[in-house]
Write a protein that holds these residues in place. Structure first.
Motif, short mmCIF file in Angstrom:
data_model
loop_
_atom_site.label_atom_id
_atom_site.label_comp_id
_atom_site.label_asym_id
_atom_site.label_seq_id
_atom_site.Cartn_x
_atom_site.Cartn_y
_atom_site.Cartn_z
N GLY A 191 0.82 -1.20 0.00
CA GLY A 191 0.00 0.00 0.00
C GLY A 191 0.86 1.26 0.00
O GLY A 191 0.60 2.20 -0.74
N HIS A 192 1.88 1.27 0.82
CA HIS A 192 2.78 2.41 0.89
C HIS A 192 3.44 2.70 -0.44
O HIS A 192 3.57 3.84 -0.87
CB HIS A 192 3.88 2.15 1.92
CG HIS A 192 3.47 2.48 3.33
ND1 HIS A 192 4.34 2.47 4.38
CD2 HIS A 192 2.27 2.82 3.85
CE1 HIS A 192 3.70 2.78 5.48
NE2 HIS A 192 2.44 3.00 5.19
N LEU A 193 3.90 1.64 -1.11
CA LEU A 193 4.60 1.82 -2.38
C LEU A 193 3.66 2.45 -3.41
O LEU A 193 4.05 3.36 -4.14
CB LEU A 193 5.13 0.48 -2.90
CG LEU A 193 6.32 -0.07 -2.13
CD1 LEU A 193 6.67 -1.48 -2.58
CD2 LEU A 193 7.53 0.84 -2.30
N ILE A 194 2.41 1.97 -3.41
CA ILE A 194 1.45 2.52 -4.37
C ILE A 194 1.19 3.99 -4.08
O ILE A 194 1.25 4.85 -4.97
CB ILE A 194 0.14 1.72 -4.35
CG1 ILE A 194 0.42 0.30 -4.84
CG2 ILE A 194 -0.92 2.39 -5.19
CD1 ILE A 194 -0.76 -0.63 -4.74
N VAL A 195 0.92 4.27 -2.80
CA VAL A 195 0.65 5.66 -2.43
C VAL A 195 1.85 6.54 -2.73
O VAL A 195 1.73 7.65 -3.23
CB VAL A 195 0.28 5.76 -0.93
CG1 VAL A 195 0.24 7.20 -0.48
CG2 VAL A 195 -1.06 5.11 -0.68
N ASP A 224 -4.74 -8.39 0.35
CA ASP A 224 -3.62 -7.86 -0.45
C ASP A 224 -3.32 -6.41 -0.11
O ASP A 224 -3.53 -5.99 1.00
CB ASP A 224 -3.90 -8.05 -1.94
CG ASP A 224 -5.31 -7.61 -2.30
OD1 ASP A 224 -5.68 -7.73 -3.46
OD2 ASP A 224 -6.02 -7.16 -1.40
N ALA A 225 -2.81 -5.66 -1.06
CA ALA A 225 -2.31 -4.31 -0.78
C ALA A 225 -3.34 -3.48 -0.02
O ALA A 225 -4.51 -3.45 -0.36
CB ALA A 225 -1.96 -3.61 -2.09
N ALA A 226 -2.86 -2.85 1.00
CA ALA A 226 -3.80 -2.13 1.85
C ALA A 226 -3.27 -0.77 2.23
O ALA A 226 -2.08 -0.55 2.31
CB ALA A 226 -4.05 -2.95 3.11
N THR A 227 -4.19 0.15 2.42
CA THR A 227 -3.78 1.43 2.97
C THR A 227 -4.48 1.60 4.31
O THR A 227 -5.56 1.07 4.52
CB THR A 227 -4.23 2.58 2.05
OG1 THR A 227 -5.59 2.38 1.70
CG2 THR A 227 -3.38 2.61 0.81
N ASP A 228 -3.85 2.30 5.18
CA ASP A 228 -4.44 2.47 6.49
C ASP A 228 -4.50 3.95 6.80
O ASP A 228 -3.59 4.53 7.35
CB ASP A 228 -3.55 1.74 7.51
CG ASP A 228 -4.25 1.56 8.84
OD1 ASP A 228 -3.80 0.75 9.64
OD2 ASP A 228 -5.26 2.25 9.05
N PHE A 229 -5.60 4.57 6.35
CA PHE A 229 -5.71 6.01 6.45
C PHE A 229 -6.10 6.50 7.82
O PHE A 229 -6.02 7.67 8.12
CB PHE A 229 -6.79 6.52 5.47
CG PHE A 229 -6.33 6.59 4.05
CD1 PHE A 229 -7.24 6.55 3.02
CD2 PHE A 229 -4.99 6.69 3.74
CE1 PHE A 229 -6.83 6.60 1.71
CE2 PHE A 229 -4.57 6.74 2.42
CZ PHE A 229 -5.50 6.70 1.40
N LEU A 240 -10.39 7.21 -4.77
CA LEU A 240 -10.48 7.45 -3.32
C LEU A 240 -11.52 6.60 -2.59
O LEU A 240 -11.19 6.01 -1.56
CB LEU A 240 -10.74 8.95 -3.08
CG LEU A 240 -10.62 9.40 -1.63
CD1 LEU A 240 -9.21 9.24 -1.12
CD2 LEU A 240 -11.06 10.86 -1.49
N PRO A 241 -12.76 6.50 -3.07
CA PRO A 241 -13.73 5.67 -2.34
C PRO A 241 -13.26 4.22 -2.21
O PRO A 241 -13.51 3.57 -1.20
CB PRO A 241 -14.99 5.75 -3.20
CG PRO A 241 -14.84 6.99 -3.98
CD PRO A 241 -13.38 7.14 -4.24
N PHE A 242 -12.57 3.74 -3.24
CA PHE A 242 -12.04 2.38 -3.19
C PHE A 242 -11.00 2.25 -2.09
O PHE A 242 -11.00 1.29 -1.31
CB PHE A 242 -11.43 2.03 -4.56
CG PHE A 242 -10.73 0.71 -4.60
CD1 PHE A 242 -9.34 0.65 -4.66
CD2 PHE A 242 -11.44 -0.48 -4.56
CE1 PHE A 242 -8.68 -0.57 -4.69
CE2 PHE A 242 -10.79 -1.70 -4.59
CZ PHE A 242 -9.40 -1.75 -4.66
N LEU A 243 -10.12 3.26 -2.01
CA LEU A 243 -9.07 3.23 -1.00
C LEU A 243 -9.65 3.32 0.40
O LEU A 243 -9.21 2.62 1.32
CB LEU A 243 -8.09 4.39 -1.22
CG LEU A 243 -7.21 4.29 -2.46
CD1 LEU A 243 -6.36 5.54 -2.60
CD2 LEU A 243 -6.33 3.07 -2.41
N ILE A 244 -10.66 4.18 0.55
CA ILE A 244 -11.29 4.32 1.87
C ILE A 244 -11.92 3.00 2.28
O ILE A 244 -11.75 2.53 3.41
CB ILE A 244 -12.35 5.44 1.85
CG1 ILE A 244 -11.66 6.79 1.66
CG2 ILE A 244 -13.17 5.42 3.12
CD1 ILE A 244 -12.61 7.95 1.54
#
Lengths: 362, 342
Positions: free
Chosen positions: A80-84, A350-355, A114-118
């Motif tokens: 997730g970090h790499l993508i961001v 899989d790839a995740a972001t943690d906002f 964005l909605p997907f990431l959230i």
């Protein structure tokens, strides 16, 4: 007082205050090592650092003698970090190197994603939170996320902002009513009207603050204008006096916004927990605006004057206060919850972001 | 025999069973009201996950069947970890975190690496990229920048043709003298705000404002300005600046990245400090080019100093604000130039 329909459960309400055992000194050490390893590995260790931080706060949050836990897999966060990171670099460079059309395309793409990431973020974060070996999970759908974060916000400018409190209510409702602890869903009984009340007051506060700042700016400009007439002073000096004045007003504005931010956080958090019920468990939240405002302001000052070294202390301090205002109340045993294996299996890995940060609640 | 008292969760319910975990060297046995659980020696590393130590908390062990063992006794678990040889990297990190001396070493290391990035790493990478960029990209960037500048700041020049020709002659002869591969062009513009200044675009286009030309008391004063601006082009300061600033934002967000909004406002301060620091460095480099040029021609710096003082007269810089300004203080620039020439 609740009258239980179960024959065997006691009608005594058990109160479990939430205990926070984190310590600034201990966390500071973890934080420094985290930062060092993150910078030395050019950010790669950042995924492990993030999990370690969240896990620290979770493990020191204790109800009825048992702690929470955060079980995320660092590799997912790293992806997730790499993508961001890549997105950020391309956006920053596009700011300077590409034509306005490219910039527009990048921005549109961002809002579409964005909605997907959230959504992914909430699922990941809740699924990896557990208490007494039962995972939480989030049952909302991707489509709902798109409605909430792409389609509905359009109504906000159309209604000149009147829709905003309702949208805020919908967001909170989406999160609270789709959250579950194992097989037990949270029942959210909140309504939109209290949100209008809260935001109405916030609006008045903002008006008041802006008025005060304008008055101050006006008065000081008038005073400066008087001194301008003094011929012995070159115009050049006033440029910098003006700069200091603007800086002062900016700081004042930050304080004002901080107060309003804390007010909103306190009211919303207290209300949302009041209207939530996980099975037979309720959570009482008794945050006070005054205290949180003071903590927030002194935290900002401490961080600025310590050049960031007091950040760990500030975080611990805030977490300690927020959690100390929360109590779990129930007339059934906390042993009676069951896990939801089906949900655990289908959760995204899989790839995740943690906002989200801790302030969103448990 | 390692013996740890704790609680067992079977992975299906939140019920905690008081339990005792024992390790006898070959197998792990957990005794509780749920019945004994056995884990065989060969499976151990695979079927269980000892969660690494995290400050002064209890410890937990996760099993592959979804069950969990929690204990307020960290020592027993640490012993188990060591005996089984698990979590080696985490234990090293934990060792660092538990000793203030190690933490201090990390802090010093962190400061060192960060400063290293700021002073060397970022400028080095930016320079490398800037000099590898193909001309087509540079031309494109410059065209975009020119469009924006024209839209927001500039109008066509209102100077006399005679003056423009005179200045252009000086410019052309200097460019010829430089004998550089870089192509330069000179453009006159009137700025919408009263500004006496010159700008250099990466493509080699030098823009001078009407007010700058009008403030000249001797035509030779423009020479130093041309050298300064062409130096910005030759050393690709504009592009390096953009790349460096992106790097700074990345670095600062790496350091404060995992934190809530209370810190994001304070992050703009270090970013601003670093970016203006880089800018001042480039300005000094350009000034040095001026110094070297006049030194090689055995000519006086006086004209350059005069015009510098004149155009910065209106904002000489309040003492103490240099750290956020894009140019060094004028007097400092002059002192530095004089030191070069002596």
């Amino acid at each position: 007082m609740e009258l239980s329909t179960e024959q065997n459960s006691s009608s005594d309400l058990e109160r479990y205050p939430i205990k926070f055992a984190g310590e600034a000194g201990e966390y500071f050490r973890i934080w420094i090592v985290n930062m060092f390893l993150t910078v030395v590995t050019l950010g790669i260790y950042g995924a492990w650092a993030k999990i370690r931080t969240r896990r620290y706060f979770y493990a020191h949050t204790i109800i009825d003698g048992h702690p929470f836990d955060y079980l995320a897999d660092p590799v997912s966060i790293l992806k997730g970090h790499l993508i961001v990171g890549m997105v950020f670099v391309s956006f920053a460079l596009s700011e300077n190197f590409l034509t306005p059309t490219y910039k527009l395309i990048v921005m549109v793409l961002f809002y579409l994603v964005l909605p997907f990431l959230i959504y992914k973020s909430i699922c990941f974060y809740t699924h990896n939170s557990s208490y007494r070996n039962i995972r939480f999970h989030f049952d909302g759908s991707l489509w709902e996320s798109y409605q909430l974060f792409l389609l509905l916000p359009v109504l906000i400018p159309i209604t000149l902002g009147l829709y905003f409190p309702y949208w805020s209510y919908l967001k909170k409702r989406w999160f609270f009513e789709n959250s579950a602890f194992g097989t037990t869903y949270n029942k959210f009984t909140g309504k939109a009207k209290p949100f209008y009340r809260m935001y109405g007051l916030v609006f008045l506060q903002v008006l008041l603050m802006v008025t005060v700042i304008f008055l101050l700016a006006f008065i000081s400009a008038a005073l400066a204008g008087l001194s301008f007439r003094n011929p012995s002073q070159s115009p050049g000096n006033h440029f910098y006096e003006g700069f200091i004045l603007v800086a002062g007003l900016y700081i004042l504005m930050i304080c004002g916004f901080s107060l309003i931010q804390q007010y909103l956080f306190v009211r919303m958090t207290n209300y949302c927990w009041q209207e939530s019920r996980i099975g037979d468990v309720t959570i009482k939240s008794r945050l006070k605006v005054q205290q949180l405002f003071w903590i927030s302001l002194s935290n900002i000052a401490a961080i600025v004057f310590s050049i960031g070294l007091l950040i760990p202390w500030a975080k611990i301090r805030r977490a300690r206060y927020v959690l100390s205002c929360m109590t779990v109340e129930t007339n059934v045993s906390l042993d009676d919850f069951t896990s939801n294996h089906a949900a655990d299996v289908t959760a995204i890995g899989d790839a995740a972001t943690d906002f989200f940060d801790f302030d969103i609640g448990l | 025999m390692i013996r740890i008292k704790g609680f067992y969760f079977n992975g299906r319910s939140s019920k905690s069973y008081p339990a005792i975990l024992e390790y006898d060297g070959t197998e792990i046995r957990i005794q509780s009201d749920e019945g004994p659980i056995l884990l065989n020696g060969s499976d151990l590393a695979v079927s269980m996950d000892i969660i690494p130590e995290l400050g002064n908390t209890g410890r937990a062990i996760l099993f592959s069947d979804g069950s969990r063992f929690e204990t307020p006794d960290p020592e027993g678990v640490t012993l188990l970890e060591k005996t089984l040889g698990l979590n080696k990297f985490a234990r090293i990190v934990g060792f660092f975190e538990n000793q203030w001396k190690m933490v201090l070493a990390c802090f010093v290391g962190l400061a060192g690496v960060t400063l290293g990035f700021i002073s060397f790493g970022i400028p080095f990478i930016a320079k490398d990229i800037a000099f590898r960029l193909p001309q087509t990209v540079i031309q494109k960037i410059s065209r975009e920048a020119e469009n924006i500048l024209d839209q927001r700041f500039f109008e066509p020049s209102r100077l006399d043709d005679k003056i423009k020709n005179d200045i252009r002659q000086v410019f052309d002869s200097m460019v010829k003298d430089m004998n550089s591969n870089q192509a330069f062009s000179l453009v006159f513009k009137k700025s919408r705000f009263p500004v006496a200044n010159a700008f250099a675009l990466p493509s080699g286009m030098i823009i001078v404002t009407d007010m700058l030309i009008e403030s000249l008391e001797d035509i030779r004063e423009i020479e130093g300005i041309f050298i300064h601006e062409t130096a910005h082009v030759i050393h690709r300061h504009g592009i390096r600046s953009v790349i460096q600033n992106t790097g700074v934002v990345l670095l600062v967000s790496l350091l404060v990245g995992d934190l809530a909004s209370i810190t994001s406002f304070s992050a703009t301060i270090p970013t601003l400090l670093l970016e203006s620091g880089y800018s001042r460095k480039f300005e000094t480099e350009a000034d040095e080019a001026v110094g070297n040029y006049f030194l090689s021609k055995n000519q006086s710096l006086k004209f350059y100093e005069d015009i510098l003082i004149r155009i910065t007269k209106d904002h000489p810089g309040l003492k103490g604000t240099e750290f956020i300004s894009t140019h060094p203080e004028t007097q400092r620039r002059i002192d530095h130039l004089r030191k070069l020439v002596l």
